[in-house]
Design an enzyme around this catalytic site. Structure first.
Site, PDB file in Angstrom:
ATOM      1  N   PRO A   1     -61.526 -78.618  -1.950  1.00 23.96           N
ATOM      2  CA  PRO A   1     -62.640 -78.981  -2.837  1.00 23.96           C
ATOM      3  C   PRO A   1     -63.618 -77.811  -2.976  1.00 23.96           C
ATOM      4  O   PRO A   1     -63.872 -77.100  -1.992  1.00 23.96           O
ATOM      5  CB  PRO A   1     -63.311 -80.167  -2.139  1.00 23.96           C
ATOM      6  CG  PRO A   1     -62.363 -80.639  -1.112  1.00 23.96           C
ATOM      7  CD  PRO A   1     -61.436 -79.507  -0.785  1.00 23.96           C
TER       8      PRO A   1
ATOM      9  N   ASP B   1     -65.749 -66.770   6.729  1.00 24.88           N
ATOM     10  CA  ASP B   1     -64.803 -67.471   5.844  1.00 24.88           C
ATOM     11  C   ASP B   1     -63.627 -66.575   5.442  1.00 24.88           C
ATOM     12  O   ASP B   1     -62.468 -66.970   5.598  1.00 24.88           O
ATOM     13  CB  ASP B   1     -65.519 -67.995   4.590  1.00 24.88           C
ATOM     14  CG  ASP B   1     -66.384 -69.215   4.866  1.00 24.88           C
ATOM     15  OD1 ASP B   1     -66.681 -69.483   6.043  1.00 24.88           O
ATOM     16  OD2 ASP B   1     -66.771 -69.895   3.901  1.00 24.88           O
TER      17      ASP B   1
ATOM     18  N   SER C   1     -64.145 -70.579  -1.730  1.00 22.57           N
ATOM     19  CA  SER C   1     -64.439 -69.284  -2.366  1.00 22.57           C
ATOM     20  C   SER C   1     -63.728 -68.150  -1.635  1.00 22.57           C
ATOM     21  O   SER C   1     -63.112 -67.276  -2.259  1.00 22.57           O
ATOM     22  CB  SER C   1     -65.943 -68.997  -2.330  1.00 22.57           C
ATOM     23  OG  SER C   1     -66.640 -70.098  -2.814  1.00 22.57           O
ATOM     24  N   ALA C   2     -63.812 -68.175  -0.291  1.00 19.73           N
ATOM     25  CA  ALA C   2     -63.156 -67.118   0.482  1.00 19.73           C
ATOM     26  C   ALA C   2     -61.646 -67.222   0.312  1.00 19.73           C
ATOM     27  O   ALA C   2     -60.957 -66.206   0.178  1.00 19.73           O
ATOM     28  CB  ALA C   2     -63.524 -67.238   1.956  1.00 19.73           C
TER      29      ALA C   2
ATOM     30  N   SER D   1     -67.861 -77.015  -1.140  1.00 24.01           N
ATOM     31  CA  SER D   1     -68.072 -78.150  -0.237  1.00 24.01           C
ATOM     32  C   SER D   1     -68.103 -77.737   1.221  1.00 24.01           C
ATOM     33  O   SER D   1     -67.993 -78.582   2.104  1.00 24.01           O
ATOM     34  CB  SER D   1     -66.952 -79.174  -0.446  1.00 24.01           C
ATOM     35  OG  SER D   1     -66.915 -79.556  -1.787  1.00 24.01           O
TER      36      SER D   1
HETATM   37  O1  PMV Z   1     -69.760 -71.267   2.315  1.00 24.42           O
HETATM   38  P1  PMV Z   1     -69.754 -72.264   3.446  1.00 24.42           P
HETATM   39  O2  PMV Z   1     -70.404 -73.546   3.113  1.00 24.42           O
HETATM   40  O3  PMV Z   1     -68.430 -72.418   4.065  1.00 24.42           O
HETATM   41  O4  PMV Z   1     -70.728 -71.643   4.612  1.00 24.42           O
HETATM   42  C1  PMV Z   1     -70.524 -70.417   5.195  1.00 24.42           C
HETATM   43  C2  PMV Z   1     -71.162 -70.330   6.554  1.00 24.42           C
HETATM   44  C3  PMV Z   1     -72.572 -69.759   6.624  1.00 24.42           C
HETATM   45  O5  PMV Z   1     -72.796 -69.502   8.007  1.00 24.42           O
HETATM   46  C4  PMV Z   1     -73.607 -70.743   6.115  1.00 24.42           C
HETATM   47  C5  PMV Z   1     -72.702 -68.452   5.836  1.00 24.42           C
HETATM   48  C6  PMV Z   1     -71.926 -67.273   6.417  1.00 24.42           C
HETATM   49  O6  PMV Z   1     -71.746 -66.277   5.673  1.00 24.42           O
HETATM   50  O7  PMV Z   1     -71.544 -67.298   7.602  1.00 24.42           O
END
Ligand code: PMV
Length: 285
Positions: free
Chosen positions: A86, A137, A94-95, A89
């Site tokens: 998803p 990520d 994205s990664a 979320s």
């Molecule tokens: O993009 P998300 O929701 O998976 O969050 C990434 C994790 C954070 O610690 C909030 C940002 C990071 O770059 O580590």
């Protein structure tokens, strides 16, 4: 060429990891697949629409292509995305799309990038789009498995997790809100990050599910303290607690997913995932 990369859950330590503290992260069995084909033009198709190089609609793919130009100049490429993860979320969609795009470009254009090159390029893409990134990520999307990050220490995780998606959020917005709170109250917020760091160490060596659930609750309270929970998340977690479950945000918060440990039953409407040891890889076409 088709490449895929996994999504992830941050079990403990999101946000603190942006400030160099430790986090416990695991790739999960939800994947993003990206197909690339040499072409004279740029064409990107995904559930978000059909565009050329477009830094608003498809920022991660467009910046991934731009960064790939530093390795090899290309005239154009067709990119097709198909994902189980998803979007926006907290599950690392994205990664995963950035890593899978770079992995597929590498294979299609024969540039022999190592996993490390792919991770570094995808981390750069996150910074291009979000302004900052701990790299957690793209790291787990590249290598798969479960890790303490930034130490890069492997962890063995057997249990399954339930996920409940409470809608989309913006990582960049949440990371910037935490940054602002930290500049206002540096001593307080840094102490919270230190507590999260200890919590990660405790969780990484813990095999007792009851204790892990306690740590989930403590981490959630600390995330609430740094302003990344929402009334909706708090209410949902309170409801789950009345039903005997423990849960916390995974990822940036402000919406997105909450997760808990699967024991004898799961909450209604939740999705069950397990750790995936498959990192970025080429798929048979
Ligand atoms: O993009 P998300 O929701 O998976 O969050 C990434 C994790 C954070 O610690 C909030 C940002 C990071 O770059 O580590």
């Amino acid at each position: 060429m088709i490449a895929s990369a996994p999504g992830k859950i941050i079990l403990f330590g999101e946000h603190a990891v942006v400030y160099g503290k430790r986090a416990l992260v695991a790739a999960v069995n939800l994947r993003c697949r990206v197909e690339v084909k040499k072409s004279q033009n740029y064409l990107i198709s995904s559930p978000l629409g059909k565009t050329g190089l477009d830094f608003k609609v498809h920022p991660y793919i467009s910046f991934a292509i731009r960064r790939f130009h530093e390795v090899k100049k290309i005239e154009g490429v067709e990119v097709k995305v198909d994902s189980d993860i998803p979007i926006a979320s907290g599950l690392g969609s994205s990664a995963a799309v950035a890593v899978a795009t770079i992995k597929a470009l590498d294979a299609e254009f024969e540039t022999s990038l190592s996993d490390r090159d792919i991770f570094e390029m995808a981390k750069q893409v996150e910074i291009d789009v979000q302004g900052t990134s701990s790299g957690i990520d793209p790291f787990v999307a590249t290598y798969g498995g479960a890790w303490i990050f930034p130490e890069r220490k492997k962890v063995d995780i057997k249990q399954k997790f339930f996920l409940i998606n409470l809608g989309q959020k913006s990582t960049a917005k949440m990371v910037s809100a935490v940054c602002q709170l930290r500049s206002k109250y540096p001593e307080i917020i840094d102490k919270i990050f230190d507590a999260i760091d200890f919590l990660v160490c405790e969780a990484a060596r813990c095999n007792d599910l009851e204790k892990l659930e306690e740590l989930i609750s403590i981490n959630q309270s600390l995330l609430r303290a740094i302003g990344v929970s929402t009334p909706e998340i708090d209410e949902k977690i309170a409801k789950l607690e009345r039903e005997g479950f423990k849960a916390k945000i995974t990822g940036a918060g402000g919406g997105g997913c909450i997760y808990g440990i699967v024991k004898d039953r799961i909450p209604e409407g939740s999705l069950v995932v397990e750790v995936s040891y498959d990192g970025a890889k080429i798929e048979d076409s």
